[in-house]
Design a protein around this motif. Structure first.
Motif, PDB file in Angstrom:
ATOM      1  N   HIS A  78       0.875  -0.921   0.009  1.00 12.66           N
ATOM      2  CA  HIS A  78      -0.292  -0.119   0.067  1.00 12.66           C
ATOM      3  C   HIS A  78       0.742   1.487   0.275  1.00 12.66           C
ATOM      4  O   HIS A  78       0.700   2.489  -0.690  1.00 12.66           O
ATOM      5  CB  HIS A  78      -0.512  -0.198   1.045  1.00 12.66           C
ATOM      6  N   THR A  82       0.609   4.339  -2.396  1.00 15.75           N
ATOM      7  CA  THR A  82       0.033   5.530  -2.520  1.00 15.75           C
ATOM      8  C   THR A  82       1.835   6.917  -2.981  1.00 15.75           C
ATOM      9  O   THR A  82       1.540   7.930  -3.505  1.00 15.75           O
ATOM     10  CB  THR A  82      -0.083   5.756  -1.139  1.00 15.75           C
ATOM     11  N   GLU A 217      -7.617   8.336  -3.354  1.00 14.50           N
ATOM     12  CA  GLU A 217      -8.195   6.832  -3.063  1.00 14.50           C
ATOM     13  C   GLU A 217      -9.092   5.846  -2.263  1.00 14.50           C
ATOM     14  O   GLU A 217      -9.658   5.115  -2.836  1.00 14.50           O
ATOM     15  CB  GLU A 217      -6.031   5.930  -2.258  1.00 14.50           C
ATOM     16  N   GLY A 224      -3.348   1.254  -1.749  1.00 15.48           N
ATOM     17  CA  GLY A 224      -2.858   2.154  -1.414  1.00 15.48           C
ATOM     18  C   GLY A 224      -3.231   3.034   0.736  1.00 15.48           C
ATOM     19  O   GLY A 224      -3.525   2.299   0.739  1.00 15.48           O
TER      20      GLY A 224
END
Ligand SMILES: Nc1ncnc2c1ncn2[C@@H]1O[C@H](COP(=O)(O)OP(=O)(O)OP(=O)(O)O)[C@@H](O)[C@H]1O
Ligand SMILES: Nc1ncnc2c1ncn2[C@@H]1O[C@H](COP(=O)(O)OP(=O)(O)OP(=O)(O)O)[C@@H](O)[C@H]1O
Ligand SMILES: [Mg+2]
Ligand SMILES: [Mg+2]
Lengths: 275, 246, 301, 275, 246
Positions: A78, A82, A217, A224
């Protein structure tokens, strides 16, 4: 009229100004950061102890969650998603925003015309832009990154516009007389003057972008940190929220300390240090 | 160590002042620089460009504390210091008049400045911002600021460059008036030997970097006697004492 | 096999059934290939469907009606009748709706939340009580509202059913449920609050996909109704255990719709009037009636 | 070596430099703004026509909603609530942020120690701060405003810190020699130099604050534009979202044009305009 | 109008230049200013402080287009212009050497500058940043920049103030060398009459603001014949022609 010797006597404070900085001096920044982080943890642990609540776990608890998420690989998956979104949106927003900002700051007429537009785009809620982007361009990465950039660009414009307005015209005049090429003008005349504004826009920019990426997101991505944070919010698992937040902050901190600060110090070494 | 009630001179005793440049070059600006200026005296600092004159003034003004050695400022009077920096250093966002008034102590803020501005040829320029001045006008504004404060100690760093001869002459007279009106100790940096001979009681001649005192040249003659003839005699004897300087 | 893309909340209640469905391969058994796309918020699924990224989401019939009356062709197949309830602490002195007067009430989902409107209507009809005027209403995010209730800052909270179930396991009791209010206001039985929502157009083009999916989901729900072990397997994604898990399981089972769709649709039409009256144009738009076709026509046949 | 007359001849471009600005000149800014807004509406109407979608209503539709909401009084009620929160958080954030920023920019040691803290607070998601504030301080106005301020302060700090670092030491030295009082130093030496940074921080600041206020209202308030936007988002009524957004933007625009720009022009009239 | 192949002079014909200050004051800086400098000639502009000399140079450099009138720059040669501004105007974020090299056209970028830096007394200062220089050193760096570009037209705004006598003298000689090496038209502002007499072919004397030409003073003597004796004769005849100037 004379007064008795109440002595305006001054002594210099020169210790060892000469010679190379000793290894001890070189260690100071590292030690300061370590001390700073330690102080922060201490404060946090203390506060968490004082206000004991499920909503405010202490550092130990968060650390456990962090380790667990790291071990399962989720954290890196994640965080990676991101970070790549943040990086892409950052580059797009900084480049476009700086160019527009400097142009508006330099041309008064253009600025007068576009300044209402800037105010408008500055104040459109992220939500609106993100939803429109997803609806028009589909639920894909490009739409997500574009939406974030559109959210951030007006902020960059506003800061860089102030920078361009504050430019000292005498340097530009010197460059004109000596027929500097356009690249030289940008690199040696413009950018060094805009550096503090770029630094300000970058630092608060990357933070703002990361916050908008979280919303992006939340509204339309399946991976993310934003998704993780929101999901954990539904479960009211604050420790997990903090774990993900701190993982991102740690990355930013490392970039700041190993990359941004050295570069910045190099870029501003010409400044007369206040005595 | 001073006897009670004694007049305290400006005493400079700087052992060493070293700059470290950003690129790591060490520049020794001052080395064993020591001299004295008696209270109420007008002294000139004369030395080659880049030798360390401005550095000395900055140390005396308390703007640079990274040196080894010590100094002492004269006592008595209003205890106010005024300085004319080598560059005008006016606040660009304040008009000429505001720049001058801001430097005044509260008690003098509303002082009548018409006469001063008139002599300096700034009468019509009071409401201009520094960016709208010529360099010569900006220097005059900086002089106006220093003179208006009625200082007890006055530091001047090449105050009369960038001025035409007539204006410079007028301002030198103004300086002498200001200096003699109250007990003022003045230390002026200049490259202009005849200016120094005309204005000062004592000329302190500095060696090239690192600056230290090469020698002193006293001018014990009252200023009204310094006629062109006398001046050229003084010039000659200065050149005799310091061959090769200027 | 027909492909079905459904967008759901990660760890949301719908994902429990879908996990069971996937685990036991009910999708393949019914000739479909189900792709589950997880999102972080319910709004994200709405956006995703509008953006054409998925075929199906789970949402409520009022939303569907409003979209339809504005020209969209979304339609709904019932999924769950579970709705929110007003919860108070076990030891709270609040016994009836009338006791809510002057109290601080937390409401999840905002001023136009359906459960909230129904309970307001009930309070007005039975007790002449205008809750927004006489009580201190605080709207907020569901998890925050729950936390505040536990902290004791709020005297009563109206929250979504699964938050209520968790509260129940933590020393709260139900004061009044939205389904009670609905019944009191004219519904003849439980009305599905949530349903699977998809476009008519898509359904017409892929009738087998819809039917296959509905059948597979029914099988999954049957399994969840029958088997407690299945719930134990789900515990990690339900994020509950022990008492809490049991409460969630029971409430989930209660919420499985059992009536013919036509009856539900008729009740929904009735409730629509009640809601339109109190929620006004803000809630329902300009349509005076529930839009025809809100419930998937195929199911009514 | 001479070339034939390819004429480096220059003519001055002086038109009428003397005399008072004529009334026509004074009208120009107003006309520009009108033109600018008109252009924006046109562009919007055109785009809405091109991408006809319920998610992107044209200006006419939004205007109707605006009138309806204004007539019912809802608009003013919610806008008022939001504006007062924005104003309160803005004042708190700017004052605290500027002071901290200038201190950090002036003292290198303090900056080194606290810079990791700044990075941390800069990057904590709004959600976390808001939730913690509500949990600790209750669901009330003070918590809401405090949470917004805490979100914004690090941004102000970062910008003002750059401003303080870029200060020209010679003015401070002049002020020291002439013994300026602390107030004079702040007013006549510090603030004019920080003005462009303050302007940048203010403009993007107020926009950021308004965006965070929306989230704060969404998470735990019962009135305000944020609640309205969220409710309308649930109903997918984009026209209403835009109506509320534009009402806020209009307020900002009026403040900008009638207050900020004149003040700014007055504050920077000393600058040499590039010729 | 120019005959083909003719040598084009520097021709200035400014009808009027009016500044409007931020506070609304109108300042007429130039009024009917017209003069010519022949190609390859060295001319000095002499005028009281604040009369409009810098303004004139700025117009000629193309930095100020808000005036009525016209001017023409000399043609031929490299067509490069160099200027020494009244304040050094070095880029503070580049070292002395970088500042000089940046001003050079691409073809000269890697030129050997050792000799130039040596004469200017900047040899040890190449890696310093402008803030680390004394004002005199900064001025010399600005001179280095102008000289290094090998210009066809050279504008100088009081280049030798803030320098001690010996250094100034050395730099004047350097200037003459640079100017005579190739056909360079030079226009220099100065307040120093003897400097003007020593360096220039023609002195353009300006009136106080608004500037216009008071008169011209030609010095037709080759520079090597300008001995101290000749200089004092020139001075005398200048004072005769322009009583009251300087
Ligand atoms: N921050 C600094 N870092 C390195 N060197 C410095 C710094 N400041 C000054 N110097 C050097 O110190 C020396 C003395 O400088 P100073 O300004 O005192 O000279 P000055 O006597 O005033 O010369 P001028 O007559 O040209 O003004 C110069 O060689 C200068 O380069
Ligand atoms: N932007 C401006 N606004 C108003 N007045 C200005 C502006 N720029 C220059 N002036 C005025 O124009 C006049 C001429 O200025 P200029 O700089 O040309 O003088 P100068 O001859 O170079 O003087 P000095 O020898 O002092 O450098 C001055 O009186 C100055 O105040
Ligand atoms: Mg100096
Ligand atoms: Mg000038």
């Amino acid at each position: 009229m004379t007064t008795p010797d109440t002595g305006d006597r001054m002594r210099g404070a020169a210790a060892d100004m000469s010679g190379q900085p000793s290894p001890a001096t070189a260690l100071i920044p590292v030690l300061t950061v370590a001390l700073s982080l330690f102080g922060l943890c201490l404060l946090w642990a203390f506060a968490a102890n004082a206000w004991q609540s499920r909503a405010f776990p202490g550092p130990g608890k968060v650390w456990q969650v962090l380790l667990r998420e790291a071990a399962s690989g989720d954290l890196f998956y994640h965080l990676g998603a991101t970070l790549s979104r943040v990086a892409a949106a950052y580059v797009v927003a900084m480049v476009i925003g700086s160019v527009i900002g400097v142009l508006l700051g330099s041309y008064r007429g253009a600025d007068r015309f576009f300044s209402p537009w800037v105010i408008l785009f500055l104040n459109i809620p992220a939500l609106v832009v993100i939803v429109l982007a997803y609806i028009w361009f589909g639920l894909n990465e490009a739409a997500a990154i574009g939406a974030v950039a559109v959210n951030k660009i007006p902020n960059v414009v506003v800061t860089m516009r102030e920078g361009a307005r504050a430019l000292d015209p005498s340097y530009a005049e010197m460059a004109a007389v000596y027929r500097f090429g356009p690249l030289d003008r940008i690199r040696h005349v413009l950018l060094p003057q805009l550096q503090p504004y770029l630094a300000a826009a970058s630092r608060s920019g990357i933070a703002l972008i990361w916050k908008i990426v979280l919303v992006v997101e939340l509204l339309g991505r399946s991976n993310g940190v934003g998704v993780q944070i929101y999901v954990n919010f539904q479960l009211f698992d604050v420790a997990a929220i903090l774990a993900y937040t701190l993982a991102f902050v740690a990355v930013m901190l490392v970039i700041e300390l190993l990359l941004v600060q050295p570069v910045e110090q190099h870029a501003t070494r010409w400044r007369r240090r206040p005595a | 160590m001073q006897p009670v009630g004694a007049v305290v001179p400006l005493r400079v005793d700087i052992a060493e002042k070293i700059f470290r440049s950003a690129q790591g070059v060490s520049v020794t600006a001052l080395k064993d620089l020591s001299f004295e200026v008696r209270q109420g005296e007008f002294a000139c600092l004369l030395g080659p460009s880049g030798c360390g004159k401005t550095t000395t003034l900055r140390i005396l003004l308390g703007l640079d504390k990274q040196f080894s050695g010590s100094f002492q400022l004269p006592e008595g009077g209003s205890n106010r210091i005024a300085a004319v920096f080598q560059e005008p250093t006016l606040l660009p966002w304040r008009t000429v008049e505001q720049n001058v008034r801001l430097a005044l102590p509260k008690s003098l803020r509303t002082k009548d400045l018409d006469g001063l501005f008139d002599i300096l040829g700034l009468a019509g320029m009071r409401s201009l911002y520094p960016a709208e001045l010529s360099l010569g006008l900006a220097r005059r504004a900086a002089l106006a600021r220093a003179f208006a404060t009625e200082p007890a100690v006055l530091f001047l760093d090449e105050p009369f460059v960038s001025l035409d001869g007539r204006t410079a002459e007028r301002l030198r007279h103004l300086l002498l008036t200001v200096w003699s009106e109250r007990p003022t100790t003045a230390l002026m940096v200049t490259h202009n030997l005849s200016e120094a001979l005309m204005l000062s009681d004592r000329i302190i001649v500095l060696a090239p970097r690192p600056a230290h005192v090469l020698g002193l040249f006293d001018v014990p003659l009252p200023r009204q006697y310094r006629s062109p003839q006398v001046m050229s005699d003084l010039l000659r004897s200065f050149h005799q004492k310091f061959p090769g300087v200027t | 096999t027909a492909k079905v893309r459904i967008g759901v909340l990660k760890f949301g209640t719908v994902s429990w059934a879908l996990d069971t469905l996937k685990q036991h391969k009910f999708d393949a058994a019914n000739g479909i290939d189900l792709e589950i796309i997880y999102f972080a918020g319910e709004d994200a699924t709405n956006v995703a469907m509008l953006a054409g990224a998925i075929d199906m989401i789970v949402t409520d019939w009022l939303w569907v009606s409003r979209q339809r009356s504005e020209g969209s062709d979304v339609t709904l197949a019932p999924y769950s009748t579970a709705v929110g309830a007003i919860m108070v602490k076990q030891e709270s002195p609040i016994r009836t709706i009338a006791d809510l007067k002057g109290k601080k009430i937390g409401v999840a989902g905002g001023p136009l939340d359906k459960s909230w409107l129904l309970i307001q209507a009930l309070a007005r009809r039975d007790h002449g009580l205008d809750l927004p005027a006489t009580s201190d209403i605080v709207f907020g995010a569901p998890p925050l509202i729950s936390e505040k209730a536990i902290q004791g800052e709020l005297d009563a909270v109206l929250n979504f059913w699964h938050f209520c179930a968790r509260l129940e396991a933590n020393g709260f009791r139900r004061l009044v449920g939205a389904e009670d209010a609905a019944r009191a206001l004219g519904a003849s039985g439980a009305v599905s609050a949530l349903g699977y929502v998809f476009h008519d157009k898509w359904a017409n083009e892929n009738p087998d996909a819809v039917r296959g999916f509905l059948k597979a989901s029914a099988q999954a729900r049957d399994l969840l109704t029958r088997s407690d072990d299945e719930w134990l397997r789900l515990a990690p994604i339900v994020r509950a255990e022990g008492e809490e898990l049991a409460k969630l399981r029971d409430r989930y089972r209660e919420g499985i719709p059992r009536r013919p769709v036509a009856e539900e649709a008729a009740d929904a039409g009735r409730l629509y009037h009640v809601l339109a009256e109190i929620g006004g144009e803000k809630l329902v738009g300009s349509a005076p009636e529930m839009a025809p076709g809100t419930f998937w026509q195929e199911l009514l046949k």
